[in-house]
Enzyme design. Structure first.
Site, PDB file in Angstrom:
ATOM      1  N   GLU A  94       7.148   4.323   0.069  1.00  0.00           N
ATOM      2  CA  GLU A  94       5.876   4.150   0.787  1.00  0.00           C
ATOM      3  C   GLU A  94       6.216   3.849   2.235  1.00  0.00           C
ATOM      4  O   GLU A  94       7.350   3.503   2.543  1.00  0.00           O
ATOM      5  CB  GLU A  94       5.107   2.922   0.262  1.00  0.00           C
ATOM      6  CG  GLU A  94       4.747   2.916  -1.182  1.00  0.00           C
ATOM      7  CD  GLU A  94       4.466   1.469  -1.634  1.00  0.00           C
ATOM      8  OE1 GLU A  94       3.735   0.749  -0.936  1.00  0.00           O
ATOM      9  OE2 GLU A  94       5.030   1.078  -2.664  1.00  0.00           O
ATOM     10  N   LYS A 102       6.418   1.465   5.397  1.00  0.00           N
ATOM     11  CA  LYS A 102       6.488   0.014   5.580  1.00  0.00           C
ATOM     12  C   LYS A 102       5.457  -0.357   6.634  1.00  0.00           C
ATOM     13  O   LYS A 102       5.635  -0.065   7.810  1.00  0.00           O
ATOM     14  CB  LYS A 102       7.889  -0.421   6.015  1.00  0.00           C
ATOM     15  CG  LYS A 102       7.959  -1.929   6.156  1.00  0.00           C
ATOM     16  CD  LYS A 102       9.321  -2.420   6.485  1.00  0.00           C
ATOM     17  CE  LYS A 102       9.352  -3.945   6.518  1.00  0.00           C
ATOM     18  NZ  LYS A 102       8.110  -4.598   6.952  1.00  0.00           N
ATOM     19  N   ARG A 143       1.486  -9.478   5.602  1.00  0.00           N
ATOM     20  CA  ARG A 143       1.646  -9.425   4.143  1.00  0.00           C
ATOM     21  C   ARG A 143       0.698 -10.425   3.508  1.00  0.00           C
ATOM     22  O   ARG A 143       0.631 -11.579   3.960  1.00  0.00           O
ATOM     23  CB  ARG A 143       3.090  -9.760   3.792  1.00  0.00           C
ATOM     24  CG  ARG A 143       3.403  -9.818   2.310  1.00  0.00           C
ATOM     25  CD  ARG A 143       3.793  -8.469   1.791  1.00  0.00           C
ATOM     26  NE  ARG A 143       4.047  -8.468   0.353  1.00  0.00           N
ATOM     27  CZ  ARG A 143       5.245  -8.593  -0.204  1.00  0.00           C
ATOM     28  NH1 ARG A 143       6.311  -8.774   0.565  1.00  0.00           N
ATOM     29  NH2 ARG A 143       5.386  -8.559  -1.516  1.00  0.00           N
ATOM     30  N   GLU A 167      -1.062  -5.504   2.447  1.00  0.00           N
ATOM     31  CA  GLU A 167      -0.898  -5.798   3.862  1.00  0.00           C
ATOM     32  C   GLU A 167      -2.256  -5.749   4.546  1.00  0.00           C
ATOM     33  O   GLU A 167      -3.024  -4.808   4.334  1.00  0.00           O
ATOM     34  CB  GLU A 167       0.026  -4.714   4.458  1.00  0.00           C
ATOM     35  CG  GLU A 167       0.629  -5.060   5.760  1.00  0.00           C
ATOM     36  CD  GLU A 167       2.094  -5.478   5.627  1.00  0.00           C
ATOM     37  OE1 GLU A 167       2.595  -5.629   4.494  1.00  0.00           O
ATOM     38  OE2 GLU A 167       2.711  -5.664   6.679  1.00  0.00           O
TER      39      GLU A 167
END
Ligand SMILES: [Zn+2]
Ligand SMILES: [Zn+2]
Lengths: 530, 341
Positions: A227, A229, A234, A277
């Protein structure tokens, strides 16, 4: 305090992990529950609300020791730690008193916030008469909310696990979120009875290691899920019976700061926990990180901010489904459920797309697009991996894009703190703008200890001027600074703010004239903003 | 009015007597306060030092040295010179220089604490005091040395129980011999690194009472590990030599250990606050007792102390020298060839 002071000394004096764990074990076996709870609170890095400002403490300690403010500052610069400096400067305790840790906090720290300025001062002066040496130092640390012993949470959990027989991962879960540092919490924490997850409690985050080896060493690409980043905050988003919570990795509860996410989560079935996120987002891509920064500090968001920096939750894992902890299931199964759960969710909740790549070179080519996509690189997760606890090597990797670099000239230097106290390790570096240097970054050095000492000696011999703790040096040394991004900033003389600048290496091979120019940074920034 | 002792590019100079004190460039006549390498350098024409320090200074400079007993006066040109105990290490002296009824004292390095290997510090009244200021910040206050000696023995015992060798880092000249004199050989074998051997022999030859201890050998590393206390210079830390000793706990004995950051930077497990320099109260006491009209400061945090004194209405300045002070922190001075203390 005596037991806690002893524990602190043992942790501070021993460099080996086993000795540290043994020190923690010994402490938790004998300490009264109410004290142990407060010790744990500080050991895992939680802080009391600040009861007194460092400026007040400095002024009062200066007065108590009969020293002029400039001399207190000189001492601080030499010791590199304010709590320690003031503990050493204040005269010895006249009437020493052995405070239990919890009593000290209840009587000498917590009430301070309710007191007037003068009463606060009197209470602290009274404490100085009662506490000496390390006890006084620790008291200062707790007062100013900056207590750090430099031991990882995992070690604390390991020690508690040995004391109680409760598995470390379960302890990690019980220690998440907000808990009261009192005797009954401590007893429940170490109890071997099974307990469900309380309503608002998050799970421990699972963290990836940076990929330093060749990506091909990971073996068959088919075993891996890739995926982007994401470059945001987070967080865990919880939808439980009648409650919604958003927790950051720093275990801060930030639900109210992101009302658009809070609303969207309400649409999910009860008993859902997402890992993902928080990202400022428009149309189909992230906004520059500056937009997210405007939202981070805001407790109440204005409608302008909601419009200019709208935030989404980019989910990449599902930890709880139908109220059941599914972290032990393989990623491939959690992922399928995640996609199902979010299929009809509001648009503020997105699923982080997986990247298709037939082989490693194809993935490397995608990674090269990272900057253009405003992502930090690529995440690689083994398809069969459970969702673990903390940072582990092997199942999850972050393969970040290489940082930006620039060659800059050392202009000013200042002494560092902690183990770098008295050593000039905080550098201000500049690039050329015409014939003059303009500062572009304040960077803590990433050099080796040996290099640090060498540069420190150089700085002392090439100081042109001193302004308090800051030394202006001959512009002669060139360092390569690495950084993650750059954005316009009217507050900086250069007009540019670098993100996470750090000294990468010392370019002994370069002359100051070889350093980079401001125009080059401006061009980089313009390219990054489009 | 010019001062009796001036700072020059070669070192502290007394014009009336035509001699230098602890000069760092070659000169014809040198007075040496003590045998540390930043104070006692080779290459001068003639050397004069306090009698008890003579063999140590001679070892350092490799040339003939003349000794003058403490307190005995010697006329040199228009100056009268005498040496007085500075207690920094064996033979360390303050130089008293009298010219036409005015007195200057150059302390060299000094301390006010007890030291079984050195004569006690003698306060010397003067008009001009040139004093070291290595630890001239109020942070630096030494605990009672007997308390620290007890801590060292407790640490040694703890290590013995855990089967670890106790490695005590200390400067090879002066500090090592002082520590040796304070250690109790009944607790276990005491050994020292080869770099300390020559000066231990010189101390013994001068009838300084030191306990049974000897140079560590490769065999000792096998047979005495886990029990012994090993004195070693700071440069031995992280060396292959030390690795032969198995599990170790490393302690560092120095005034800098008063501050945690300094200990952590050195990577030592334990810091023992024991110094051969004066702490802040001792510096102030010494100025007070001297009755000096003017104080010149060398080494370390001189600027801070000078400002502090000026705010109290005293005349004080920093005197630029090439002395290093207690290594472990760097001074602002130009580099010396070898660090001392
Ligand atoms: Zn010296
Ligand atoms: Zn010395």
């Amino acid at each position: 305090m005596d037991l806690f002071v002893q524990l602190y000394r043992r942790l501070d004096q021993h460099t080996r992990t086993n000795d540290k764990v043994a020190a923690l074990e010994d402490y938790f076996r004998v300490a009264p529950r109410e004290d142990a709870a407060w010790a744990l609170f500080h050991l895992v890095g939680r802080r009391l609300p600040r009861a007194v400002s460092p400026a007040e403490l400095r002024a009062w300690a200066g007065a108590a020791s009969g020293l002029a403010p400039w001399l207190v500052e000189e001492c601080y610069a030499a010791a590199g730690d304010l709590a320690e400096t003031l503990a050493l400067l204040v005269p010895p305790a006249a009437t020493p008193r052995a405070w239990p840790l919890s009593a000290l906090i209840e009587h000498r720290i917590r009430p301070l916030r309710e007191l007037s300025h003068e009463e606060r001062r009197a209470r602290i002066e009274q404490s100085w008469h009662e506490l000496d040496g390390d006890a006084r130092f620790l008291y200062h640390k707790m007062l100013t909310g900056g207590f750090r012993v430099g031991i990882s949470r995992a070690l604390v959990e390991r020690a508690l696990s040995r004391v109680s027989g409760v598995p470390a991962a379960e302890l990690a879960r019980r220690l998440m979120g907000d808990w009261p540092p009192d005797a009954s919490f401590f007893e429940r924490l170490l109890s071997t009875e099974e307990r469900g997850t309380p309503n608002l409690q998050p799970y421990p985050f699972y963290l990836a290691y940076p990929l330093e080896q060749a990506v091909s060493s990971l073996g068959d690409p088919g075993d891996w899920q890739a995926e982007w980043k994401w470059d945001g905050i987070r967080a865990q988003a919880l939808r439980r019976a009648a409650s919604i919570a958003i927790w950051t990795r720093g275990e801060e509860l930030v639900t109210e700061r992101y009302p658009e996410i809070e609303r969207a989560l309400a649409a999910l079935p009860e008993g859902t926990a997402l890992d993902g996120e928080l990202l400022a987002w428009r149309e189909d891509r992230p906004l520059p990180f500056g937009a997210m920064q405007r939202r981070i500090g805001r407790l109440r968001v204005s409608s302008d901010e909601l419009r200019e920096a709208p935030v989404i939750f980019m989910a990449y894992d599902l930890l709880e489904f139908n109220g059941v902890d599914i972290r032990a299931q393989p990623l491939s199964e959690r992922r399928a459920r995640l996609e199902a759960v979010l299929q009809r969710a509001p648009e503020e909740l997105k699923v982080s797309p997986t990247l298709a790549f037939p082989d490693w070179p194809a993935l490397a080519a995608l990674r090269a697009e990272s900057r253009a996509r405003r992502v930090e690189g690529i995440m690689l997760k083994r398809r069969d991996s459970p969702y673990g606890v903390g940072r582990e090597r092997g199942a999850w990797w972050k393969w970040k894009v290489d940082p930006y670099t620039v060659d800059a000239v050392l202009m000013y230097a200042q002494a560092g703190h902690g183990r770098r106290a008295g050593l000039h390790t905080d550098y201000t570096l500049g690039v050329w703008n015409g014939e003059t240097l303009v500062p572009v970054a304040k960077a803590y050095s990433g050099l080796t200890d040996r290099e640090l000492e060498e540069v420190d000696r150089w700085i002392r011999r090439h100081t042109i001027e001193k302004h308090g703790p800051v030394r202006v040096v001959v512009p002669e040394l060139v360092f390569e600074i690495a950084f993650e991004g750059l954005q316009p900033s009217p507050r900086h003389k250069s007009g540019i703010a670098l993100r996470f600048p750090r000294v990468h290496r010392w370019r002994r091979d370069k002359m100051p004239a070889d350093a980079d120019r401001l125009e080059q940074l401006v061009a980089l920034m313009n390219a990054a903003q489009t | 009015m010019s001062r009796i002792v001036q700072a020059t590019s070669a070192g502290l100079y007394c014009e009336a007597g035509g001699f230098y004190i602890d000069p760092w460039r070659p000169v014809a006549h040198a007075l040496i306060t003590h045998a540390h390498s930043d104070h006692a350098r080779p290459g001068h024409g003639a050397y004069l030092t306090a009698e008890p320090g003579l063999p140590l200074v001679r070892e350092r400079v490799g040339a003939p040295v003349e000794g003058l007993p403490y307190g005995e006066r010697r006329r040199i040109g228009a100056a009268v010179v005498s040496f007085h105990p500075a207690a920094h290490m064996r033979g360390a002296a303050q130089a008293r220089i009298e010219v036409g009824g005015r007195v200057a004292v150059v302390t060299g390095d000094f301390k006010r604490d007890d030291d079984p290997t050195a004569d006690a510090f003698e306060p010397v009244p003067c008009h001009e005091l040139i004093m070291e200021s290595t630890f001239a910040l109020p942070l630096y206050r030494w605990p009672d040395a007997s308390e620290i000696v007890r801590e060292i023995h407790d640490w040694w015992r703890e290590n013995q129980e855990a089967g670890r060798t106790s490695v005590l880092l200390a400067y090879a000249v002066g500090k090592a011999q002082r520590l040796l004199a304070l250690l109790n050989p009944e607790q276990g074998p005491i050994l020292y690194h080869g770099a300390m051997e020559r000066f231990v022999e010189l101390y013994r030859a001068a009838d300084v009472s030191l306990p049974a201890a000897r140079k560590a050998t490769a065999d000792d590393a096998k047979t005495l590990r886990g029990r012994a206390l090993l004195l070693a210079p700071p440069s031995a830390h992280h060396s292959p030599w030390l690795r032969k000793w198995g599990a170790c706990s490393v302690g560092f004995a120095s005034g800098w250990m008063r501050v945690r950051g300094a200990r952590r930077r050195r990577g030592a497990d334990r810091g023992f606050v024991i110094s051969d320099h004066a702490d802040w109260p001792a510096l102030l006491q010494t100025i007070e007792e001297s009755g000096a009209e003017w104080v010149g400061l060398t080494h370390g945090y001189g600027e801070a102390l000078a400002r502090y004194l000026r705010e109290l209405g005293r005349e004080a300045d920093v005197v630029r020298t090439a002395f290093i002070g207690e290594a472990g922190a760097e001074s602002d001075a130009p580099p010396a060839r070898e660090s001392a203390d």
